[in-house]
Design an enzyme around this catalytic site. Structure first.
Site, mmCIF file in Angstrom:
data_model
loop_
_atom_site.group_PDB
_atom_site.id
_atom_site.type_symbol
_atom_site.label_atom_id
_atom_site.label_comp_id
_atom_site.label_asym_id
_atom_site.label_seq_id
_atom_site.Cartn_x
_atom_site.Cartn_y
_atom_site.Cartn_z
ATOM 1 N N SER A 47 0.831 -1.204 0.000
ATOM 2 C CA SER A 47 0.000 0.000 0.000
ATOM 3 C C SER A 47 0.862 1.250 0.000
ATOM 4 O O SER A 47 0.513 2.254 -0.631
ATOM 5 C CB SER A 47 -0.961 0.004 1.185
ATOM 6 O OG SER A 47 -0.256 -0.008 2.415
ATOM 7 N N GLU A 48 2.021 1.204 0.704
ATOM 8 C CA GLU A 48 2.946 2.335 0.688
ATOM 9 C C GLU A 48 4.386 1.861 0.863
ATOM 10 O O GLU A 48 4.653 0.837 1.507
ATOM 11 C CB GLU A 48 2.612 3.350 1.783
ATOM 12 C CG GLU A 48 1.526 4.334 1.408
ATOM 13 C CD GLU A 48 0.382 4.360 2.393
ATOM 14 O OE1 GLU A 48 -0.617 5.033 2.111
ATOM 15 O OE2 GLU A 48 0.465 3.689 3.437
ATOM 16 N N THR A 49 5.289 2.628 0.269
ATOM 17 C CA THR A 49 6.727 2.445 0.432
ATOM 18 C C THR A 49 7.320 3.782 0.843
ATOM 19 O O THR A 49 6.983 4.821 0.270
ATOM 20 C CB THR A 49 7.375 1.973 -0.885
ATOM 21 O OG1 THR A 49 6.847 0.688 -1.238
ATOM 22 C CG2 THR A 49 8.886 1.882 -0.754
#
Length: 304
Positions: A47-49
């Site tokens: 979903s996020e990095t």
């Protein structure tokens, strides 16, 4: 792109591996341009990095840029918590506790690290207090887009509302756990009325209720991101920050400090716990903080 950049994978807002919200943290991201960061985030497909860069102000801990697989975020909660704990674990002298500042696109984010329940716990000051935004869509249409009937929307005096603390969410109160469990977003119906949060995506759905699975939780929540396909997020700090506005609006807490534990991710098999603290002064929200644990589950080196 220079090969040999170290990365970690953390599960955030949990102390149990393979629960919570997974996050990739790329260490030593200096030299990466926006296109390269976006490509790496798409490769991880989480979903996020988070990408760690040298701070612009040397008194700060780091500059952090946050990407979904499709676009860059101005701010996000679980990348802030996970990156803060990763940097703390990497600190020289193994100094695991402390207070420092991260530079994010939204601005400066003050973080505090402490040991809690035999693990590292990170808390950050919400950099932008929640603001209620106009929402013209009919609550019944919003409920229908989530597969809910009118009788399943709302509890007590809580009503559908739109809030943003940097990232906007349509907060949808539901009557009970049964209603929360049946939520399924119809993307075509949702995008017709949802305000856009960027050129790429519309505001997400934050479904919440007072009935909880864990008796120590204050609220049960689900967060659905629209898209083709849409997907569910197991723990969302930026949504909890926005939700502080709904708590103030509908629960009207008294002056002082208040603490709420929010459970999320249960329906998708990745249970998470988010701590939301708010300070109220003169009947208004004066400050808010988001906190949680994170546990490292993998590490490696980017060779591309």
């Amino acid at each position: 792109m220079r090969a040999g950049r170290k990365y970690f994978i953390y599960d955030v807002f949990t102390q149990r591996p393979l629960d919570g919200n997974p996050l990739a943290v790329v260490i030593d991201s200096e030299g990466l341009d926006t296109a390269a960061m976006q490509a790496i985030a798409r490769e991880f497909n989480l979903s996020e990095t988070a990408f760690v860069l040298p701070p612009k102000n040397p008194t700060h801990k780091a500059c952090v840029r946050i990407f979904t697989p499709d676009y860059e975020m101005p701010f996000a909660g679980h990348p802030t918590v996970g990156t803060a704990i990763a940097l703390s674990e990497m600190a020289e002298g193994n100094d695991l506790a402390g207070i420092f500042v991260l530079e994010e696109n939204i601005g400066l984010v003050r973080c505090a690290i402490d040991k809690l329940n035999n693990g590292l716990f990170a808390e950050f000051d919400v950099p932008q207090l929640p603001e209620q935004l106009p929402l013209s869509a009919d609550p019944e249409a919003i409920g229908a887009a989530l597969g809910l009937g009118p009788h399943e929307i709302g509890f007590e005096n809580h009503r559908v509302s739109l809030w943003s603390a940097g990232v906007p969410y349509i907060a949808v109160p539901v009557a009970d756990l049964k209603a929360a469990a049946k939520v399924k977003l119809n993307n075509d119906a949702w995008v017709e009325f949802s305000p856009r949060k960027s050129e790429f995506a519309v505001a997400s759905a934050y479904v919440y209720g007072r009935e909880t699975v864990d008796h120590t939780s204050s609220f049960h929540a689900r967060m659905i991101v629209p898209g083709n396909p849409s997907y569910e997020d197991p723990a969302t700090g930026s949504a909890a920050a926005a939700f502080a506005g709904a708590i103030m609006r509908f629960d009207q807490p008294t002056d002082g400090s208040h603490r709420f534990w929010i459970e999320q991710g249960i329906e998708m098999g990745r249970p998470s716990r988010i701590r939301l603290e708010i300070d109220v002064a003169g009947g208004k929200l004066a400050a808010a903080r988001i906190g949680g644990h994170a546990v490292r589950v993998a590490e490696g080196v980017l060779l591309a």
